[in-house]
Design a protein around this motif. Sequence first.
Motif, PDB file in Angstrom:
ATOM      1  N   SER A 148      23.545  23.322-112.732  1.00 41.11           N
ATOM      2  CA  SER A 148      22.967  22.938-114.032  1.00 41.11           C
ATOM      3  C   SER A 148      23.353  21.509-114.392  1.00 41.11           C
ATOM      4  N   GLY A 149      23.208  20.644-113.407  1.00 44.41           N
ATOM      5  CA  GLY A 149      23.527  19.238-113.616  1.00 44.41           C
ATOM      6  C   GLY A 149      24.997  18.977-113.825  1.00 44.41           C
ATOM      7  N   GLY A 150      25.837  19.932-113.404  1.00 47.73           N
ATOM      8  CA  GLY A 150      27.282  19.764-113.537  1.00 47.73           C
ATOM      9  C   GLY A 150      27.866  20.486-114.729  1.00 47.73           C
ATOM     10  N   THR A 151      27.015  21.111-115.539  1.00 46.34           N
ATOM     11  CA  THR A 151      27.531  21.774-116.746  1.00 46.34           C
ATOM     12  C   THR A 151      28.060  23.174-116.466  1.00 46.34           C
ATOM     13  N   ASP A 152      27.702  23.772-115.345  1.00 42.30           N
ATOM     14  CA  ASP A 152      28.227  25.085-114.964  1.00 42.30           C
ATOM     15  C   ASP A 152      29.492  24.865-114.129  1.00 42.30           C
ATOM     16  N   ALA A 153      30.642  25.038-114.748  1.00 48.40           N
ATOM     17  CA  ALA A 153      31.915  24.718-114.096  1.00 48.40           C
ATOM     18  C   ALA A 153      32.184  25.611-112.896  1.00 48.40           C
ATOM     19  N   ASP A 154      31.843  26.899-113.006  1.00 50.26           N
ATOM     20  CA  ASP A 154      32.098  27.808-111.878  1.00 50.26           C
ATOM     21  C   ASP A 154      31.241  27.421-110.670  1.00 50.26           C
ATOM     22  N   ALA A 155      29.971  27.165-110.900  1.00 51.46           N
ATOM     23  CA  ALA A 155      29.086  26.758-109.804  1.00 51.46           C
ATOM     24  C   ALA A 155      29.541  25.419-109.229  1.00 51.46           C
ATOM     25  N   GLN A 156      29.982  24.520-110.124  1.00 49.49           N
ATOM     26  CA  GLN A 156      30.477  23.223-109.647  1.00 49.49           C
ATOM     27  C   GLN A 156      31.675  23.407-108.731  1.00 49.49           C
ATOM     28  N   ASN A 157      32.561  24.311-109.102  1.00 54.00           N
ATOM     29  CA  ASN A 157      33.744  24.546-108.270  1.00 54.00           C
ATOM     30  C   ASN A 157      33.365  25.097-106.906  1.00 54.00           C
ATOM     31  N   ARG A 158      32.371  25.995-106.888  1.00 53.07           N
ATOM     32  CA  ARG A 158      31.937  26.537-105.585  1.00 53.07           C
ATOM     33  C   ARG A 158      31.353  25.434-104.704  1.00 53.07           C
ATOM     34  N   TRP A 159      30.560  24.572-105.298  1.00 55.30           N
ATOM     35  CA  TRP A 159      30.000  23.460-104.522  1.00 55.30           C
ATOM     36  C   TRP A 159      31.104  22.492-104.082  1.00 55.30           C
ATOM     37  N   ASN A 160      32.089  22.263-104.946  1.00 54.85           N
ATOM     38  CA  ASN A 160      33.206  21.404-104.544  1.00 54.85           C
ATOM     39  C   ASN A 160      33.863  21.924-103.275  1.00 54.85           C
ATOM     40  N   GLN A 161      34.127  23.225-103.258  1.00 52.73           N
ATOM     41  CA  GLN A 161      34.806  23.829-102.109  1.00 52.73           C
ATOM     42  C   GLN A 161      33.918  23.786-100.862  1.00 52.73           C
ATOM     43  N   ARG A 162      32.638  24.077-101.055  1.00 53.99           N
ATOM     44  CA  ARG A 162      31.709  24.075 -99.910  1.00 53.99           C
ATOM     45  C   ARG A 162      31.593  22.683 -99.307  1.00 53.99           C
ATOM     46  N   ILE A 163      31.415  21.678-100.146  1.00 54.88           N
ATOM     47  CA  ILE A 163      31.242  20.306 -99.648  1.00 54.88           C
ATOM     48  C   ILE A 163      32.514  19.819 -98.969  1.00 54.88           C
ATOM     49  N   ALA A 164      33.677  20.111 -99.594  1.00 60.36           N
ATOM     50  CA  ALA A 164      34.945  19.676 -99.001  1.00 60.36           C
ATOM     51  C   ALA A 164      35.155  20.317 -97.631  1.00 60.36           C
ATOM     52  N   ALA A 165      34.808  21.605 -97.511  1.00 67.51           N
ATOM     53  CA  ALA A 165      34.971  22.296 -96.222  1.00 67.51           C
ATOM     54  C   ALA A 165      34.069  21.664 -95.165  1.00 67.51           C
ATOM     55  N   ASP A 166      32.844  21.323 -95.535  1.00 64.67           N
ATOM     56  CA  ASP A 166      31.927  20.701 -94.568  1.00 64.67           C
ATOM     57  C   ASP A 166      32.403  19.302 -94.177  1.00 64.67           C
ATOM     58  N   LEU A 167      32.929  18.557 -95.138  1.00 63.88           N
ATOM     59  CA  LEU A 167      33.450  17.231 -94.813  1.00 63.88           C
ATOM     60  C   LEU A 167      34.615  17.324 -93.839  1.00 63.88           C
ATOM     61  N   ARG A 168      35.479  18.325 -94.049  1.00 62.15           N
ATOM     62  CA  ARG A 168      36.591  18.521 -93.104  1.00 62.15           C
ATOM     63  C   ARG A 168      36.060  18.953 -91.737  1.00 62.15           C
ATOM     64  N   GLY A 169      35.047  19.829 -91.732  1.00 60.51           N
ATOM     65  CA  GLY A 169      34.484  20.294 -90.469  1.00 60.51           C
ATOM     66  C   GLY A 169      33.907  19.171 -89.630  1.00 60.51           C
ATOM     67  N   PHE A 170      33.330  18.174 -90.278  1.00 61.17           N
ATOM     68  CA  PHE A 170      32.773  17.026 -89.562  1.00 61.17           C
ATOM     69  C   PHE A 170      33.801  15.935 -89.317  1.00 61.17           C
ATOM     70  N   GLY A 171      35.009  16.127 -89.810  1.00 63.61           N
ATOM     71  CA  GLY A 171      36.050  15.126 -89.601  1.00 63.61           C
ATOM     72  C   GLY A 171      35.956  13.928 -90.515  1.00 63.61           C
ATOM     73  N   VAL A 172      35.139  14.043 -91.572  1.00 62.14           N
ATOM     74  CA  VAL A 172      35.023  12.922 -92.512  1.00 62.14           C
ATOM     75  C   VAL A 172      36.299  12.776 -93.317  1.00 62.14           C
ATOM     76  N   ILE A 173      36.875  13.917 -93.711  1.00 64.53           N
ATOM     77  CA  ILE A 173      38.184  13.898 -94.373  1.00 64.53           C
ATOM     78  C   ILE A 173      39.115  14.792 -93.572  1.00 64.53           C
ATOM     79  N   LYS A 174      40.389  14.607 -93.747  1.00 62.12           N
ATOM     80  CA  LYS A 174      41.389  15.355 -92.993  1.00 62.12           C
ATOM     81  C   LYS A 174      41.624  16.725 -93.595  1.00 62.12           C
ATOM     82  N   GLN A 175      42.128  17.624 -92.764  1.00 61.05           N
ATOM     83  CA  GLN A 175      42.488  18.952 -93.251  1.00 61.05           C
ATOM     84  C   GLN A 175      43.513  18.803 -94.387  1.00 61.05           C
ATOM     85  N   GLY A 176      43.332  19.598 -95.428  1.00 67.17           N
ATOM     86  CA  GLY A 176      44.238  19.557 -96.547  1.00 67.17           C
ATOM     87  C   GLY A 176      43.797  18.636 -97.661  1.00 67.17           C
ATOM     88  N   GLU A 177      42.782  17.780 -97.406  1.00 68.79           N
ATOM     89  CA  GLU A 177      42.305  16.890 -98.446  1.00 68.79           C
ATOM     90  C   GLU A 177      41.222  17.589 -99.271  1.00 68.79           C
TER      91      GLU A 177
END
Length: 365
Positions: free
Chosen positions: A336-365
């Motif tokens: 909802s354009g960032g206004t749904d905090a729970d959905a935002q948190n799920r996307w945060n976790q999903r995007i961070a996991a994919d970035l780690r999977g591709f090696g863009v960021i390090k594990q633990g970041e």
Amino acid sequence: MLTLNLVLLLLHLLLPAAEAPLVLRPVAAGFGPALFSVAAVRDERPGRPAVALLLPAAPAAGTATVAQPAELRNGTAAALQQFAAATLPAATTGRYPITLRVLELQVRETPGPNGAANGTIALHLAFEWRNPEGRSIMLTEYRGAARYGRARASRAVVETALSQALLGGLRHFNGWLATAAAHDVRLATAVQPTFRYDTRQTEPDTLFYDPAHPLAWADFTGMPRSKGQYAAAVFPSFGYRTRPRVRQGVVVLDIELQVYVVRTSSWVAEGQRTAYNLNHEQRHFDIVQLVAERFRRKVGPDSLTVADYQSILGWQYLDSFREMNRLQDQYDRETSGGTDADAQNRWNQRIAADLRGFGVIKQGE
């Protein structure tokens, strides 16, 4: 019936008698290694006339000297292929199997002084390669000429001169290959892409993606919107530049990926410069980086052909660009354009996991 037979006999007597076939004997190549082999020969001479017109050894008394046709033993195509196989250095296997196209091959003799014969040789060859992708590629042509003189009683001079003329064509092509293989894309057998990201931070209006330099509110220099449902907006995108070069028969395709945000197109409303809102906009930027990473993996060596690597690359880019737009819409819709905090948190976790999977960021970041 008698009249017809008489006409045929007269025609036979008037036409020049065919000489015995000429024999192409192998000669010392004088170069090596051979970078090619002759896989096939095509005789493409218009009308395929006799290769040679030779003066007879002893013309009949009181008759004009008329050159007589002579062919190559076993025919032009077979004779040239046998000659090439026997002449090219046998210690190496030709890297490029070539089709030799005979466009002109003729020997013509005229009377010389003291009953000798003067001969001229004209040669026009084309070299064609069928690459591993199955395409027939015209590479280069060779034109040669030679002259000789001989006593009419000996045809060995003709055969030697013709063999040397053909050797000149083979030697020329081997030298051409030695030079062209280093840079001529027609001789490439594979495409090897290499990737790097543009992470410069020197452009005043362009921020290139770099995990070490995330978005800051200072990057949002566009005029804020007076009304709307969004606290801020960022419009990231990606593109690429290529620089092909040929090295050892391979197209090395240097691809520079650019994932970027234009600062003057990015804005934030008054009073909305919060860490939460900045995180939402950063995730838009991260999504484009993930799409670029998937694009990289779509255009590996197995997916690119020498003939169409640029068009394949372009098609995959357009497909990835559509994926980017779809994911951006999905992200804004589900959060909802960032206004749904729970959905935002799920996307945060999903995007961070994919970035780690591709090696863009390090594990633990």
